[in-house]
Design a protein around this motif. Structure first.
Motif, PDB file in Angstrom:
ATOM      1  N   ALA A  66      14.548  15.198  19.864  1.00  0.00           N
ATOM      2  CA  ALA A  66      13.344  14.561  19.319  1.00  0.00           C
ATOM      3  C   ALA A  66      12.493  14.038  20.464  1.00  0.00           C
ATOM      4  N   TRP A  67      11.187  14.312  20.397  1.00  0.00           N
ATOM      5  CA  TRP A  67      10.239  13.801  21.389  1.00  0.00           C
ATOM      6  C   TRP A  67       9.924  12.344  21.065  1.00  0.00           C
ATOM      7  N   ALA A  68       9.717  11.565  22.127  1.00  0.00           N
ATOM      8  CA  ALA A  68       9.277  10.182  21.940  1.00  0.00           C
ATOM      9  C   ALA A  68       7.844  10.173  21.431  1.00  0.00           C
ATOM     10  N   PRO A  69       7.474   9.222  20.542  1.00  0.00           N
ATOM     11  CA  PRO A  69       6.100   9.202  20.009  1.00  0.00           C
ATOM     12  C   PRO A  69       5.083   8.874  21.090  1.00  0.00           C
ATOM     13  N   ALA A  70       3.856   9.263  20.828  1.00  0.00           N
ATOM     14  CA  ALA A  70       2.802   9.126  21.835  1.00  0.00           C
ATOM     15  C   ALA A  70       2.525   7.672  22.160  1.00  0.00           C
ATOM     16  N   ARG A  71       2.630   6.781  21.181  1.00  0.00           N
ATOM     17  CA  ARG A  71       2.354   5.363  21.435  1.00  0.00           C
ATOM     18  C   ARG A  71       3.363   4.785  22.421  1.00  0.00           C
ATOM     19  N   ASN A 127      31.486  11.025  16.804  1.00  0.00           N
ATOM     20  CA  ASN A 127      31.479  12.422  16.386  1.00  0.00           C
ATOM     21  C   ASN A 127      30.095  13.012  16.639  1.00  0.00           C
ATOM     22  N   ARG A 128      29.891  14.205  16.148  1.00  0.00           N
ATOM     23  CA  ARG A 128      28.662  14.960  16.384  1.00  0.00           C
ATOM     24  C   ARG A 128      27.422  14.209  15.894  1.00  0.00           C
ATOM     25  N   VAL A 129      26.386  14.166  16.727  1.00  0.00           N
ATOM     26  CA  VAL A 129      25.105  13.560  16.355  1.00  0.00           C
ATOM     27  C   VAL A 129      24.276  14.615  15.620  1.00  0.00           C
ATOM     28  N   ASN A 130      23.821  14.260  14.404  1.00  0.00           N
ATOM     29  CA  ASN A 130      23.109  15.236  13.572  1.00  0.00           C
ATOM     30  C   ASN A 130      21.595  15.101  13.632  1.00  0.00           C
ATOM     31  N   CYS A 131      21.074  13.891  13.838  1.00  0.00           N
ATOM     32  CA  CYS A 131      19.617  13.707  13.821  1.00  0.00           C
ATOM     33  C   CYS A 131      19.253  12.467  14.632  1.00  0.00           C
ATOM     34  N   ILE A 132      18.085  12.509  15.273  1.00  0.00           N
ATOM     35  CA  ILE A 132      17.551  11.385  16.054  1.00  0.00           C
ATOM     36  C   ILE A 132      16.113  11.138  15.603  1.00  0.00           C
ATOM     37  N   GLN A 133      15.755   9.857  15.396  1.00  0.00           N
ATOM     38  CA  GLN A 133      14.397   9.477  15.021  1.00  0.00           C
ATOM     39  C   GLN A 133      13.946   8.304  15.890  1.00  0.00           C
ATOM     40  N   TRP A 134      12.785   8.477  16.552  1.00  0.00           N
ATOM     41  CA  TRP A 134      12.186   7.400  17.339  1.00  0.00           C
ATOM     42  C   TRP A 134      11.389   6.483  16.423  1.00  0.00           C
ATOM     43  N   HIS A 135      11.426   5.189  16.746  1.00  0.00           N
ATOM     44  CA  HIS A 135      10.574   4.247  16.016  1.00  0.00           C
ATOM     45  C   HIS A 135       9.168   4.305  16.597  1.00  0.00           C
ATOM     46  N   GLN A 136       8.155   4.085  15.725  1.00  0.00           N
ATOM     47  CA  GLN A 136       6.765   4.268  16.165  1.00  0.00           C
ATOM     48  C   GLN A 136       6.325   3.220  17.187  1.00  0.00           C
ATOM     49  N   ASP A 137       6.766   1.975  17.023  1.00  0.00           N
ATOM     50  CA  ASP A 137       6.197   0.877  17.818  1.00  0.00           C
ATOM     51  C   ASP A 137       7.107   0.442  18.965  1.00  0.00           C
ATOM     52  N   GLY A 138       8.330  -0.012  18.607  1.00  0.00           N
ATOM     53  CA  GLY A 138       9.205  -0.576  19.635  1.00  0.00           C
ATOM     54  C   GLY A 138       9.941   0.489  20.412  1.00  0.00           C
ATOM     55  N   SER A 143      19.924   7.024  15.176  1.00  0.00           N
ATOM     56  CA  SER A 143      20.695   8.272  15.184  1.00  0.00           C
ATOM     57  C   SER A 143      21.747   8.208  14.087  1.00  0.00           C
ATOM     58  N   CYS A 144      22.076   9.377  13.539  1.00  0.00           N
ATOM     59  CA  CYS A 144      23.121   9.489  12.516  1.00  0.00           C
ATOM     60  C   CYS A 144      24.121  10.554  12.952  1.00  0.00           C
ATOM     61  N   SER A 172      23.437  13.438   7.701  1.00  0.00           N
ATOM     62  CA  SER A 172      22.906  14.637   8.365  1.00  0.00           C
ATOM     63  C   SER A 172      21.435  14.549   8.746  1.00  0.00           C
ATOM     64  N   SER A 173      20.661  13.601   8.178  1.00  0.00           N
ATOM     65  CA  SER A 173      19.224  13.591   8.463  1.00  0.00           C
ATOM     66  C   SER A 173      18.669  12.177   8.318  1.00  0.00           C
ATOM     67  N   LEU A 174      17.592  11.892   9.077  1.00  0.00           N
ATOM     68  CA  LEU A 174      16.919  10.588   9.061  1.00  0.00           C
ATOM     69  C   LEU A 174      15.413  10.786   9.068  1.00  0.00           C
ATOM     70  N   CYS A 175      14.683   9.747   8.578  1.00  0.00           N
ATOM     71  CA  CYS A 175      13.216   9.744   8.667  1.00  0.00           C
ATOM     72  C   CYS A 175      12.729   8.306   8.490  1.00  0.00           C
ATOM     73  N   ILE A 176      11.813   7.877   9.362  1.00  0.00           N
ATOM     74  CA  ILE A 176      11.265   6.519   9.315  1.00  0.00           C
ATOM     75  C   ILE A 176       9.955   6.544   8.550  1.00  0.00           C
ATOM     76  N   SER A 177       9.733   5.527   7.726  1.00  0.00           N
ATOM     77  CA  SER A 177       8.520   5.449   6.904  1.00  0.00           C
ATOM     78  C   SER A 177       7.291   5.267   7.791  1.00  0.00           C
ATOM     79  N   PRO A 178       6.097   5.572   7.274  1.00  0.00           N
ATOM     80  CA  PRO A 178       4.878   5.450   8.100  1.00  0.00           C
ATOM     81  C   PRO A 178       4.621   4.042   8.632  1.00  0.00           C
ATOM     82  N   ASP A 179       5.011   3.007   7.870  1.00  0.00           N
ATOM     83  CA  ASP A 179       4.784   1.645   8.349  1.00  0.00           C
ATOM     84  C   ASP A 179       5.906   1.144   9.252  1.00  0.00           C
TER      85      ASP A 179
END
Length: 676
Positions: A66-71, A127-138, A143-144, A172-179
């Motif tokens: 996963a790429w780090a967010p632009a902010r 164990n195996r890492v399945n998904c990575i999600q960067w937080h928008q601000d901090g 990871s899961c 197996s999967s993660l997603c952070i809300s828009p806020d």
């Protein structure tokens, strides 16, 4: 925006290879190939930008990225001390890239430095890492893993900020809300977490298989008149392994509705998904789905509530070779990933092979339902396995040499000398008979048979079955399909990959048409496949034409079954009657003897009597004399009867004399013997 999961030996592992476009300008495309190498390509000129090989790339292969967010990059970029030459354009460059591994560690790679930035290990996953999600601000990421936990990491300290159990099975999967206040997690069911309290806010039914992708599709709710709490009314999308339906869910204020509001149907399992966010209720959501079969399906739909029927794609994109010449036919080129450009009217396509992919920007034409792009990728580099194999040489070793093997010191493996080669050389030197081609071919056949036997000694029937179906190896398929153990058949069918179900059914159909003995075994396999994978087969749109031969075969067998059963019943009745009659014939009454036996004279004895009646007159006289002597000994009262008998004898003699005159005399003894 979306990254496909890494493929593995697990049949429920997502298809494809971990890959992702850089945020905003999509200047780079990161790809973690199966050999453990991370490659970053420039999308503008299709050039390899960087290549990184982790130290443990074989044991801990990359499973997600996963790429780090632009902010976050904009915040971190001024903190670094750079030269004046580097300071130009650093704001547009991509910095951190997070890599999840199969052993549970997370690597942070800096594309600006071209080296490893940091490593997140302590207190993380087991164990195996399945998904990575960067937080928008901090400066944190989530990871899961297969260890059922979600971990919140602090990037500055490289330590665990929080860790909690999210499911009873692997996440197996993660997603952070828009806020940035909520987090979606999914194994098979989908949960919405409040990040501040780490409590479950909503439950959703999810999919039958592990969810491979989660992403929000809207930023604002459709009804803007009501106050917005940052989450209520938003839609999100989910895709799962071996599932041809992408479901859309809506987060509502009440917790009663747990099912999907609509779904998109595709031709195969989704490998890579990208979409354009809908910022208001009138703006449609554009969706690009790359399937395992190498096609891209484009959807455009306004999310406005419940829709019962699954939506089909507005446009399908395929890529094929030109197929020059009469004999060469066009071959499909698989599309690996697709991402929308910033203008939302063009698409970046990554196609070819994972070692040297081709990246191209394609303008979208909404009027055409199907686009087939003809591209020639023959000039691209492809590793040739044949050349590598032919260059391998076996060293010539002396018979006195000893080879040490792992284990106890002093152990050595015996080296077999090469008598055949020496004999051949001596024969050639002495001018003797050379080894014939037939003998050489025979030796080659023996070696290949030994290799096949070694291959068939594995005990993993699902792997053997999948390999046999792909390579169409008759011996390998026979080894698997000729088993009579029903439990082994069930376990094999349960563990086999779903993409091999249709080829297996086609192979079973071929074998059902053969010998009846093999058909009995094939029926057991067929029954098990149809019962275990009924839900998957019911989702295939072209199931009827694919299994048409099997349907016709079953119908013809069923039609003749009634007649055969009638014939079978009649034959059983006849056989029972025959056996019963044979038993009654064979039974004799043991202790009984006949009281009276009557024997009838045969026709031959009667004919002899007739011949005796035709004897000569002398025989008649002798007979009469014997009769007279017997009658004289009788009582005197029978004298009258004797007189009558003499008169009759005189008449008989007269008749005999008349026969002699007419030529009807008795036959001679010679003639008599001839007639007999």
């Amino acid at each position: 925006m979306a990254a496909g999961g890494g493929g593995g030996r697990d049949p429920l592992a997502p298809a494809g290879v971990p890959c992702a476009f850089s945020p905003q300008s999509q200047a780079y495309f990161a790809l973690a190939s199966t050999d453990g190498h991370l490659r970053v390509w420039e999308t503008a000129n299709n050039r390899l930008h960087q290549e990184y090989v982790p130290s443990a790339h074989l044991s801990g292969t990359c499973t997600c990225l996963a790429w780090a967010p632009a902010r976050l990059q904009a915040k971190e970029s001024p903190q670094r001390k750079k030269r004046k030459s580097e300071a130009i354009g650093t704001g547009d460059q991509i910095d951190l890239l997070a890599l999840g591994t199969a052993v549970g560690s997370i690597l942070l790679y800096s594309t600006v430095k071209g080296e490893l930035h940091s490593k997140l290990i302590s207190g993380g996953h087991d164990n195996r890492v399945n998904c990575i999600q960067w937080h928008q601000d901090g400066g944190c990421l989530y990871s899961c893993s297969d260890d059922k936990h979600i971990v919140e990491w602090n990037i500055q300290t490289c330590k665990v900020k929080c860790k909690w159990k999210a499911d009873n099975s692997s996440v197996s999967s993660l997603c952070i809300s828009p806020d940035g206040k909520m987090l979606l997690s999914a194994g098979r069911t989908i949960k919405l977490w409040v990040l501040e309290t780490k409590e479950v806010y909503r439950h959703f039914t999810g999919h039958a298989t592990p969810v491979s992708s989660l992403m929000f599709t809207t930023i604002r709710p459709p009804n803007e008149s009501q106050p917005f709490d940052g989450i209520t009314g938003l839609y999100f999308l989910s895709g799962a392994v071996h599932d041809r339906l992408l479901n859309v869910w809506q987060i509502r204020s009440e917790n009663k509705e747990k099912n999907a509001v609509m779904s998109f149907t595709v031709t195969d399992e989704p490998v890579y998904i990208d979409l354009t966010l809908s910022e208001n209720k009138e703006e449609p959501v554009k969706l690009a789905v790359v399937c395992r079969d190498g096609q891209v399906h484009l959807f455009e739909h306004i999310l406005n509530g419940y829709c019962k029927k699954p939506l089909t794609s507005n446009c399908t994109i395929q890529i094929a070779t030109p197929g020059k010449g009469k004999k060469s036919t066009p071959k499909p080129i698989p599309i690996l990933a697709a991402g929308f450009c910033s203008d939302k009217m063009s698409l970046l396509l990554v196609y070819g092979n994972w070692f040297q992919p081709a990246i191209e920007r394609v303008a979208l034409n909404s009027k055409e339902p199907h686009m087939c792009l003809v591209r020639d990728i023959s000039n691209s580099w492809v590793p040739k396995v044949e050349t590598a194999i032919t260059k391998v040489r076996t060293p010539m070793m002396n018979s006195e040499a000893k080879v040490l093997v792992p284990g106890l010191p002093g152990h050595h493996a015996a080296i077999k000398p090469l008598p055949q080669a020496e004999e051949v050389e001596s024969k050639r030197k002495l001018g003797g008979n050379e080894v014939s081609i037939e003998e050489r071919l025979g030796a080659m056949d023996i070696e290949t048979k030994k290799e096949k036997d070694d291959l068939l000694q594995t005990n993993s029937f699902p792997v053997l079955l999948a390999q046999g179906l792909e390579s169409n190896d008759f011996e390998m398929l026979n080894k698997v399909l000729q088993t009579r153990n029903t439990n082994l058949i069930k376990r094999t069918v349960l563990r086999m990959p779903l993409h091999a179900v249709i080829p297996l059914l086609q192979e079973l159909t071929k074998r059902l048409q053969g010998h009846p003995n093999s058909a009995v075994l094939m029926v057991q396999w067929l029954k098990c496949v149809l019962t275990v994978h009924a839900s998957y087969l019911s989702t295939l749109p072209d199931l009827v034409p694919q299994l048409g031969t099997l349907y016709q075969l079953m119908e013809s067998r069923v039609k003749t079954f009634q007649k055969l059963s009638h014939l079978h019943g009649k034959l059983i009745l006849l056989i029972t009657q025959v056996t019963a009659s044979e038993k009654t014939k064979g039974m004799t009454s043991p202790g009984q003897k006949a009281k009276l036996v009557y024997e009838e004279e045969s026709s031959e004895e009667e004919s002899d009597d007739e011949i005796e009646d035709k004897d000569s007159d002398d025989n008649w006289d002798e007979d009469e004399e014997e009769k007279d002597s017997e009658k004289e000994e009788d009582i005197d009262e029978e004298n009258e009867e004797e007189d009558e008998d003499t008169e009759e004898n005189g008449e008989d003699r007269d008749v005999a004399s008349e026969k002699e005159l007419n030529g009807d005399s008795d036959l001679d003894p010679e003639n008599e013997s001839e007639e007999e």
